[in-house]
Design an enzyme around this catalytic site. Sequence first.
Site, PDB file in Angstrom:
ATOM      1  N   LYS A 127       0.840  -1.210   0.000  1.00  0.00           N
ATOM      2  CA  LYS A 127       0.000   0.000   0.000  1.00  0.00           C
ATOM      3  C   LYS A 127       0.873   1.258   0.000  1.00  0.00           C
ATOM      4  O   LYS A 127       0.700   2.151  -0.825  1.00  0.00           O
ATOM      5  CB  LYS A 127      -0.926   0.039   1.235  1.00  0.00           C
TER       6      LYS A 127
ATOM      7  N   ARG B 223     -10.247   0.429   7.734  1.00  0.00           N
ATOM      8  CA  ARG B 223      -9.971  -1.001   7.884  1.00  0.00           C
ATOM      9  C   ARG B 223     -11.136  -1.750   8.455  1.00  0.00           C
ATOM     10  O   ARG B 223     -11.074  -2.978   8.592  1.00  0.00           O
ATOM     11  CB  ARG B 223      -8.823  -1.209   8.872  1.00  0.00           C
TER      12      ARG B 223
ATOM     13  N   ARG C 187      11.389  -6.388   4.898  1.00  0.00           N
ATOM     14  CA  ARG C 187      11.204  -4.924   4.925  1.00  0.00           C
ATOM     15  C   ARG C 187      12.195  -4.269   5.880  1.00  0.00           C
ATOM     16  O   ARG C 187      12.441  -4.728   6.977  1.00  0.00           O
ATOM     17  CB  ARG C 187       9.782  -4.583   5.378  1.00  0.00           C
TER      18      ARG C 187
ATOM     19  N   ARG D 282      10.571  -2.912  11.535  1.00  0.00           N
ATOM     20  CA  ARG D 282       9.363  -2.509  12.277  1.00  0.00           C
ATOM     21  C   ARG D 282       9.024  -3.548  13.339  1.00  0.00           C
ATOM     22  O   ARG D 282       9.105  -4.740  13.080  1.00  0.00           O
ATOM     23  CB  ARG D 282       8.185  -2.349  11.301  1.00  0.00           C
TER      24      ARG D 282
ATOM     25  N   ARG E 158      -1.683 -10.031  11.959  1.00  0.00           N
ATOM     26  CA  ARG E 158      -2.222  -8.886  11.198  1.00  0.00           C
ATOM     27  C   ARG E 158      -2.938  -9.372   9.934  1.00  0.00           C
ATOM     28  O   ARG E 158      -3.953  -8.812   9.525  1.00  0.00           O
ATOM     29  CB  ARG E 158      -1.079  -7.917  10.836  1.00  0.00           C
TER      30      ARG E 158
HETATM   31  P1  AP5 Z   1       4.728  -1.700   2.020  1.00  0.00           P
HETATM   32  O1  AP5 Z   1       4.507  -0.747   0.913  1.00  0.00           O
HETATM   33  O2  AP5 Z   1       5.405  -1.228   3.257  1.00  0.00           O
HETATM   34  O3  AP5 Z   1       3.344  -2.461   2.368  1.00  0.00           O
HETATM   35  P2  AP5 Z   1       2.091  -1.948   3.176  1.00  0.00           P
HETATM   36  O4  AP5 Z   1       0.883  -2.533   2.537  1.00  0.00           O
HETATM   37  O5  AP5 Z   1       2.127  -0.483   3.331  1.00  0.00           O
HETATM   38  O6  AP5 Z   1       2.333  -2.737   4.533  1.00  0.00           O
HETATM   39  P3  AP5 Z   1       2.128  -2.297   6.038  1.00  0.00           P
HETATM   40  O7  AP5 Z   1       2.755  -3.386   6.879  1.00  0.00           O
HETATM   41  O8  AP5 Z   1       2.567  -0.894   6.241  1.00  0.00           O
HETATM   42  O9  AP5 Z   1       0.586  -2.413   6.192  1.00  0.00           O
HETATM   43  P4  AP5 Z   1      -0.174  -2.553   7.523  1.00  0.00           P
HETATM   44  O10 AP5 Z   1      -1.546  -2.338   7.054  1.00  0.00           O
HETATM   45  O11 AP5 Z   1       0.020  -3.788   8.288  1.00  0.00           O
HETATM   46  O12 AP5 Z   1       0.517  -1.467   8.473  1.00  0.00           O
HETATM   47  P5  AP5 Z   1       0.247   0.061   8.724  1.00  0.00           P
HETATM   48  O13 AP5 Z   1       1.521   0.754   8.848  1.00  0.00           O
HETATM   49  O14 AP5 Z   1      -0.751   0.569   7.775  1.00  0.00           O
HETATM   50  O15 AP5 Z   1       5.536  -2.951   1.421  1.00  0.00           O
HETATM   51  C1  AP5 Z   1       5.946  -4.017   2.265  1.00  0.00           C
HETATM   52  C2  AP5 Z   1       7.350  -4.491   1.856  1.00  0.00           C
HETATM   53  O16 AP5 Z   1       7.275  -5.112   0.572  1.00  0.00           O
HETATM   54  C3  AP5 Z   1       8.367  -3.364   1.704  1.00  0.00           C
HETATM   55  O17 AP5 Z   1       9.613  -3.839   2.089  1.00  0.00           O
HETATM   56  C4  AP5 Z   1       8.326  -3.028   0.193  1.00  0.00           C
HETATM   57  O18 AP5 Z   1       9.573  -2.537  -0.253  1.00  0.00           O
HETATM   58  C5  AP5 Z   1       8.021  -4.385  -0.410  1.00  0.00           C
HETATM   59  N1  AP5 Z   1       7.145  -4.323  -1.586  1.00  0.00           N
HETATM   60  C6  AP5 Z   1       6.112  -3.458  -1.824  1.00  0.00           C
HETATM   61  N2  AP5 Z   1       5.505  -3.740  -2.998  1.00  0.00           N
HETATM   62  C7  AP5 Z   1       6.169  -4.824  -3.515  1.00  0.00           C
HETATM   63  C8  AP5 Z   1       6.019  -5.601  -4.709  1.00  0.00           C
HETATM   64  N3  AP5 Z   1       5.064  -5.318  -5.611  1.00  0.00           N
HETATM   65  N4  AP5 Z   1       6.865  -6.649  -4.901  1.00  0.00           N
HETATM   66  C9  AP5 Z   1       7.831  -6.944  -3.991  1.00  0.00           C
HETATM   67  N5  AP5 Z   1       8.028  -6.246  -2.852  1.00  0.00           N
HETATM   68  C10 AP5 Z   1       7.200  -5.200  -2.614  1.00  0.00           C
HETATM   69  O19 AP5 Z   1      -0.450  -0.024  10.165  1.00  0.00           O
HETATM   70  C11 AP5 Z   1       0.317  -0.406  11.293  1.00  0.00           C
HETATM   71  C12 AP5 Z   1      -0.568  -0.546  12.521  1.00  0.00           C
HETATM   72  O20 AP5 Z   1      -1.207   0.696  12.810  1.00  0.00           O
HETATM   73  C13 AP5 Z   1      -1.729  -1.544  12.403  1.00  0.00           C
HETATM   74  O21 AP5 Z   1      -1.321  -2.855  12.657  1.00  0.00           O
HETATM   75  C14 AP5 Z   1      -2.681  -0.990  13.469  1.00  0.00           C
HETATM   76  O22 AP5 Z   1      -2.220  -1.318  14.758  1.00  0.00           O
HETATM   77  C15 AP5 Z   1      -2.543   0.500  13.279  1.00  0.00           C
HETATM   78  N6  AP5 Z   1      -3.496   1.027  12.273  1.00  0.00           N
HETATM   79  C16 AP5 Z   1      -3.183   1.587  11.069  1.00  0.00           C
HETATM   80  N7  AP5 Z   1      -4.281   1.960  10.405  1.00  0.00           N
HETATM   81  C17 AP5 Z   1      -5.329   1.622  11.197  1.00  0.00           C
HETATM   82  C18 AP5 Z   1      -6.754   1.736  11.063  1.00  0.00           C
HETATM   83  N8  AP5 Z   1      -7.311   2.278   9.964  1.00  0.00           N
HETATM   84  N9  AP5 Z   1      -7.537   1.286  12.076  1.00  0.00           N
HETATM   85  C19 AP5 Z   1      -6.995   0.746  13.182  1.00  0.00           C
HETATM   86  N10 AP5 Z   1      -5.668   0.606  13.372  1.00  0.00           N
HETATM   87  C20 AP5 Z   1      -4.843   1.030  12.401  1.00  0.00           C
HETATM   88 ZN    ZN Z   2       2.298   0.784   4.999  1.00  0.00          ZN
END
Ligand code: AP5
Ligand code: ZN
Length: 206
Positions: A13, A89, A124, A152, A163
Amino acid sequence: LNLIIVGPPGSGKGTLCENISRDFHVMHLSGGELLREEVAKKTPLGSEAFEYMKQGKLIPDETMVKLMLNKATEPAALQHGVLLDGFPRTLKQAQAITAAGLRVDAVIVLDVSDASLLERSAGRRVDPVTGEVYHLKFKPPPSQIVDRLVIRPDDTEEKQRFRMKIYKDQRDPLIVHFKDLVLTVNADQPIPKVYAEFLFLLKQRG
Ligand code: AP5
Ligand code: ZN
């Protein structure tokens, strides 16, 4: 342009949003990033959020809605458009966006296999200086910064699996809520191909 980006943890994302915001000059709002900033600044919200985040659990809807809708309705966001990365979400969060009257042009859903999600999370690495997100295999960092990269706290295999389960439990009601706005992207492809497919689907939609 106002887009919602939905996808499991590690689906890319943030990486897709980086490409979109660069080319479309829209504001990238990642719920996770905003929370990690609050944690780093040790604000009351940050301390509350950290308890949930370190376990891979979702932050309560009310807190999340307030944080994200405040940002999404700032003048700069309204003027340039926003990418809501990882928000909503839950169905409650989705309903709050609709109730707030925020115009949504499309909901991008990233589809990735579980095996890829585990591999992406495991490799990552984040640069604490610039916030840039790398992957040891798929988006290798420049060698001179490798030593300062961090992992992370929610990127252990156990927390990643947890997750992924939460995402599976919440996803379908979101998709039903936004029905006709949904564009599903096959995100099990190299980074540039995922972006190209997104551009194609957006254009096709007109
Ligand atoms: P990356 O782009 O970092 O993926 P991402 O989808 O952003 O993954 P996240 O882990 O950030 O998503 P998440 O939803 O768990 O965490 P968030 O920070 O939003 O890519 C991942 C890796 O793969 C990287 O190394 C990248 O280089 C690589 N990559 C990317 N695309 C690729 C491809 N096509 N091919 C190969 N490699 C690739 O949320 C964290 C926490 O915050 C949650 O767990 C929760 O506690 C809280 N939170 C956040 N939002 C909410 C909400 N709306 N409601 C409640 N709690 C929330
Ligand atoms: Zn992210």
